[in-house]
Design an enzyme around this catalytic site. Sequence first.
Site, PDB file in Angstrom:
ATOM      1  N   GLU A 109       0.835  -1.207   0.000  1.00  0.00           N
ATOM      2  CA  GLU A 109       0.000   0.000   0.000  1.00  0.00           C
ATOM      3  C   GLU A 109       0.864   1.250   0.000  1.00  0.00           C
ATOM      4  O   GLU A 109       2.042   1.190   0.307  1.00  0.00           O
ATOM      5  CB  GLU A 109      -0.859   0.042   1.280  1.00  0.00           C
ATOM      6  CG  GLU A 109      -1.637  -1.216   1.481  1.00  0.00           C
ATOM      7  CD  GLU A 109      -2.447  -1.217   2.778  1.00  0.00           C
ATOM      8  OE1 GLU A 109      -2.428  -0.213   3.506  1.00  0.00           O
ATOM      9  OE2 GLU A 109      -3.084  -2.253   3.021  1.00  0.00           O
ATOM     10  N   LYS A 111       1.901   4.851   1.674  1.00  0.00           N
ATOM     11  CA  LYS A 111       1.911   5.407   3.031  1.00  0.00           C
ATOM     12  C   LYS A 111       1.506   6.873   2.913  1.00  0.00           C
ATOM     13  O   LYS A 111       2.305   7.727   2.532  1.00  0.00           O
ATOM     14  CB  LYS A 111       3.302   5.260   3.648  1.00  0.00           C
ATOM     15  CG  LYS A 111       3.332   5.589   5.115  1.00  0.00           C
ATOM     16  CD  LYS A 111       4.610   5.052   5.754  1.00  0.00           C
ATOM     17  CE  LYS A 111       4.605   5.251   7.256  1.00  0.00           C
ATOM     18  NZ  LYS A 111       4.659   6.650   7.651  1.00  0.00           N
ATOM     19  N   ASP A 113       0.638  10.579   3.560  1.00  0.00           N
ATOM     20  CA  ASP A 113       1.315  11.522   4.450  1.00  0.00           C
ATOM     21  C   ASP A 113       0.318  12.537   4.984  1.00  0.00           C
ATOM     22  O   ASP A 113       0.167  13.630   4.457  1.00  0.00           O
ATOM     23  CB  ASP A 113       2.432  12.218   3.674  1.00  0.00           C
ATOM     24  CG  ASP A 113       3.405  12.899   4.603  1.00  0.00           C
ATOM     25  OD1 ASP A 113       3.299  12.716   5.833  1.00  0.00           O
ATOM     26  OD2 ASP A 113       4.289  13.619   4.103  1.00  0.00           O
ATOM     27  N   TYR A 220      -7.341   2.438   6.058  1.00  0.00           N
ATOM     28  CA  TYR A 220      -6.446   1.315   5.786  1.00  0.00           C
ATOM     29  C   TYR A 220      -6.392   0.238   6.862  1.00  0.00           C
ATOM     30  O   TYR A 220      -5.552  -0.659   6.791  1.00  0.00           O
ATOM     31  CB  TYR A 220      -5.035   1.824   5.501  1.00  0.00           C
ATOM     32  CG  TYR A 220      -4.493   2.765   6.552  1.00  0.00           C
ATOM     33  CD1 TYR A 220      -4.286   2.340   7.858  1.00  0.00           C
ATOM     34  CD2 TYR A 220      -4.209   4.097   6.226  1.00  0.00           C
ATOM     35  CE1 TYR A 220      -3.801   3.197   8.818  1.00  0.00           C
ATOM     36  CE2 TYR A 220      -3.730   4.968   7.185  1.00  0.00           C
ATOM     37  CZ  TYR A 220      -3.525   4.515   8.484  1.00  0.00           C
ATOM     38  OH  TYR A 220      -3.066   5.372   9.431  1.00  0.00           O
ATOM     39  N   LYS A 311      10.528   3.695   3.167  1.00  0.00           N
ATOM     40  CA  LYS A 311      10.622   5.130   2.885  1.00  0.00           C
ATOM     41  C   LYS A 311      11.352   5.367   1.574  1.00  0.00           C
ATOM     42  O   LYS A 311      12.473   4.873   1.399  1.00  0.00           O
ATOM     43  CB  LYS A 311      11.404   5.822   4.009  1.00  0.00           C
ATOM     44  CG  LYS A 311      10.739   5.720   5.358  1.00  0.00           C
ATOM     45  CD  LYS A 311       9.709   6.814   5.517  1.00  0.00           C
ATOM     46  CE  LYS A 311       9.145   6.762   6.912  1.00  0.00           C
ATOM     47  NZ  LYS A 311       8.734   7.995   7.459  1.00  0.00           N
ATOM     48  N   CYS A 405      20.958  45.762   8.023  1.00  0.00           N
ATOM     49  CA  CYS A 405      19.868  45.663   7.052  1.00  0.00           C
ATOM     50  C   CYS A 405      20.369  46.017   5.655  1.00  0.00           C
ATOM     51  O   CYS A 405      20.990  47.068   5.475  1.00  0.00           O
ATOM     52  CB  CYS A 405      18.728  46.595   7.458  1.00  0.00           C
ATOM     53  SG  CYS A 405      17.390  46.593   6.269  1.00  0.00           S
ATOM     54  N   CYS A 408      18.372  49.548   4.767  1.00  0.00           N
ATOM     55  CA  CYS A 408      18.509  50.818   5.474  1.00  0.00           C
ATOM     56  C   CYS A 408      19.776  50.893   6.313  1.00  0.00           C
ATOM     57  O   CYS A 408      20.081  51.921   6.900  1.00  0.00           O
ATOM     58  CB  CYS A 408      17.284  51.088   6.344  1.00  0.00           C
ATOM     59  SG  CYS A 408      17.193  50.007   7.772  1.00  0.00           S
ATOM     60  N   CYS A 423      15.163  43.629  11.219  1.00  0.00           N
ATOM     61  CA  CYS A 423      15.614  45.006  11.132  1.00  0.00           C
ATOM     62  C   CYS A 423      14.671  45.804  12.035  1.00  0.00           C
ATOM     63  O   CYS A 423      13.471  45.849  11.787  1.00  0.00           O
ATOM     64  CB  CYS A 423      15.530  45.518   9.696  1.00  0.00           C
ATOM     65  SG  CYS A 423      15.700  47.308   9.626  1.00  0.00           S
ATOM     66  N   CYS A 429      12.753  52.010   7.585  1.00  0.00           N
ATOM     67  CA  CYS A 429      13.330  51.069   6.620  1.00  0.00           C
ATOM     68  C   CYS A 429      12.411  50.951   5.395  1.00  0.00           C
ATOM     69  O   CYS A 429      11.264  50.529   5.511  1.00  0.00           O
ATOM     70  CB  CYS A 429      13.526  49.716   7.303  1.00  0.00           C
ATOM     71  SG  CYS A 429      14.179  48.447   6.217  1.00  0.00           S
TER      72      CYS A 429
HETATM   73  S1  IVH Z   1      -1.021   0.642   8.879  1.00  0.00           S
HETATM   74  C1  IVH Z   1      -0.072  -1.166  12.936  1.00  0.00           C
HETATM   75  N1  IVH Z   1      -1.202   1.612   6.459  1.00  0.00           N
HETATM   76  O1  IVH Z   1       1.863   5.451   9.064  1.00  0.00           O
HETATM   77  C2  IVH Z   1      -0.036  -0.588  11.578  1.00  0.00           C
HETATM   78  N2  IVH Z   1      -0.388   3.029   8.191  1.00  0.00           N
HETATM   79  O2  IVH Z   1       4.033   4.601  11.208  1.00  0.00           O
HETATM   80  C3  IVH Z   1      -0.663   0.716  11.550  1.00  0.00           C
HETATM   81  N3  IVH Z   1       0.111   5.320   7.465  1.00  0.00           N
HETATM   82  O3  IVH Z   1       0.590   6.555  12.015  1.00  0.00           O
HETATM   83  C4  IVH Z   1      -0.600   1.467  10.355  1.00  0.00           C
HETATM   84  N4  IVH Z   1      -0.444   5.040   5.370  1.00  0.00           N
HETATM   85  O4  IVH Z   1      -0.818   7.125  10.089  1.00  0.00           O
HETATM   86  C5  IVH Z   1      -0.858   1.845   7.731  1.00  0.00           C
HETATM   87  N5  IVH Z   1      -1.424   2.361   4.266  1.00  0.00           N
HETATM   88  C6  IVH Z   1      -1.112   2.598   5.545  1.00  0.00           C
HETATM   89  C7  IVH Z   1      -0.650   3.858   5.986  1.00  0.00           C
HETATM   90  C8  IVH Z   1      -0.290   4.031   7.319  1.00  0.00           C
HETATM   91  C9  IVH Z   1      -0.007   5.899   6.274  1.00  0.00           C
HETATM   92  C10 IVH Z   1       0.635   5.996   8.679  1.00  0.00           C
HETATM   93  C11 IVH Z   1      -0.244   5.867   9.877  1.00  0.00           C
HETATM   94  C12 IVH Z   1       0.656   5.564  11.048  1.00  0.00           C
HETATM   95  C13 IVH Z   1       2.020   5.546  10.456  1.00  0.00           C
HETATM   96  C14 IVH Z   1       2.738   4.327  10.955  1.00  0.00           C
END
Ligand code: IVH
Length: 668
Positions: A109, A111, A113, A220, A311, A405, A408, A423, A429
């Site tokens: 999946e 992640k 943000d 999720y 990541k 500055c 001025c 400043c 200024c």
């Molecule tokens: S599962 C126990 N799935 O990532 C597993 N988390 O470090 C719980 N997050 O605070 C998370 N996308 O807010 C899961 N597809 C995804 C996610 C996800 C973003 C975030 C979530 C959590 C952090 C985990």
Amino acid sequence: MSLERLHALRTALHVHNRRYYVEDQPTISDAEFDSLLRELQALEDQYPEVFDPNSPTQRVGGAVVKSFETVAHKRPMLSLSNSYNAQEVAEFVQRAQTSAGEALSWSAELKYDGVAISLWYEDRQLVRALTRGDGVKGDDVSVNIRTLQGIPLTLPEDAPNELEVRGEVIYTHEAFEALNARREAEGQEPFANPRNAASGTLKMQDSAEVAKRGLSAIMYAVFSEDHAFSRHDEAIRAIQQWGFPIPDRQKRWVETCNSLADLENFLAYWDKERQHLPFMIDGAVLKIESTALQQRLGNTAKSPRWAIAYKFNAETACTHLHEVVYQVGRTGAITPVAVLDPVWLSGTVVKRASIHNSDQIAKLDLHFGDAVWVEKGGEIIPKITGVELGQRAQDALPVNFISHCPDCGTALERRKGEAQHYCPNAKECPPQIKGRIEHFVHRRAMDVEGMGAETVDQLVQLGMVHQPSDLYAMTALDWSRLDKFKTKSIQNAMEGLAGSKVIPFERVLFALGIRHVGETVAKKLAKYFGTMEALSKATTETIENVGDIGPMIAQSLLAYFSEDENRLEIDELRQHGLQMTFQAAEGTSDVLKGKSFVISGVFSHFTRDGIKAAVEQNGGKIASSVSGKTDYLLAGEGVGPSKRAKAEALGVQWLTEEVFRTWIGSTN
Ligand code: IVH
């Protein structure tokens, strides 16, 4: 009888909401929906005793909370362990496989943000929405979450009684940009990235404001004591049926992987493609599908053993530092900006990068000509993250932060606890004076017609204007000293200023340019305190009593009013006849409530902003483009042909300015 109708309407509207927002298959028109919603609202007004926080009428928000209650999570909200390269992923997958003793099926999946959220349903009603907090307890932000259109407030019959669904509250790039554009137009600081914006929005005290801010959610994770799922993907499909927003499988936002190669393929795809997603991600998450295996593997204190986050590397580019320039803001804050050799980064050419402050220059040990790494890491303006020391020329000169500055020449100051230099010469200024005057006459502030940046520039350069009140004291003879100012332009300028004297108090307050007092804050303060006099005497506590106004704003106001010069300036402005008292707006109504308008063309009785304000003051909503959700195309002279064609194709009603004026009872 009417109560029965009330309950029937609530049920029906929940179904219609789901069809519209989740299934994308509405079965009634927006107008019909609105009429049912209005009927429900009228019944709810009549029977306040059957108030339901999950009623479809609650989507627009309205509840204001002073502080959010902290509530313990039913199940701790764990975090994920991280991995940063293919090797680490392979090791994790291998380990899981060995522990499980069987071939594994994975859910790969994105992640998202944003901000993690946990939603609790009891008897198929949303009862709580908690932020992650410290993982053990979080803040109850239910009133704000209820305004998110995609989140179901009640669940269908086949959903379990007890259900917890977790996911991420996010801003799409589109909603984020619209929000920031609005903030900047209102003179507020834009949010640095969608995550901060989502987090800030969820913590707002006024849910009606949250409702307008266009947050989204993607879910999720699912837990239920009443319903067992054998696989994660099965659980996610189930919640989709119950009306939750889930990731789009067709677009590969989520994928079932049956081998390490499949997983690597997913990661490689998104490493490249992530910049085309409509929202920000900060990696990917790999989860074992089987819930039995998840339970067997269990969790460590912090994170599950059956899932891992991956990541992506932030996108970076290497280029050369040409020069450092220093910008002086209207508050006197000095910002160093790196001038770079142009370089491509995530789809745009980068020529400048922010270096924030003097500490950052020291930390990077920047030298002119350095090969520097720039990164877009979630911020809008790229930043310098590192220097290639090996490439530095022997005779390279270090970048030393300026002591005076650049405009001025005044010695810069750095206030205790602040990273920024200032400043202090606010009065003399030039860029600060210019910034203040430009802000004061701005369309959204005093709206002084015919006074552009060039005119302000001249006025400041000639030393004729130091503060806004000087403008009002200028005679025709004074104006004639300006380049290109003849009878007509002099008259325009003077009339523009005279005309600004009717601008309402809240905008006068905004126009003063007090730090942290943007348009929205100014409105709230004006409404709450009623007069400049009362505001100038307010204490920290009374200021913090105003919703969504924190200590930073209070402090800034106190500092402003404690200076004699500022109080004298306000007196001057008052004597020139500017508004210092709040007047409840006239011409407001809710005749257009719930209706969506697209505006096109030129109008004879309104400016573009004026007609937008008129729509909003009478309860209508403005959309930028014609869609199935649009009720009216409010058309002036010369409507764009594509808008016209689209409106016709979608059967959107055409509304002329004349008809519109009769609707809102306008006589302007
Ligand atoms: S599962 C126990 N799935 O990532 C597993 N988390 O470090 C719980 N997050 O605070 C998370 N996308 O807010 C899961 N597809 C995804 C996610 C996800 C973003 C975030 C979530 C959590 C952090 C985990």
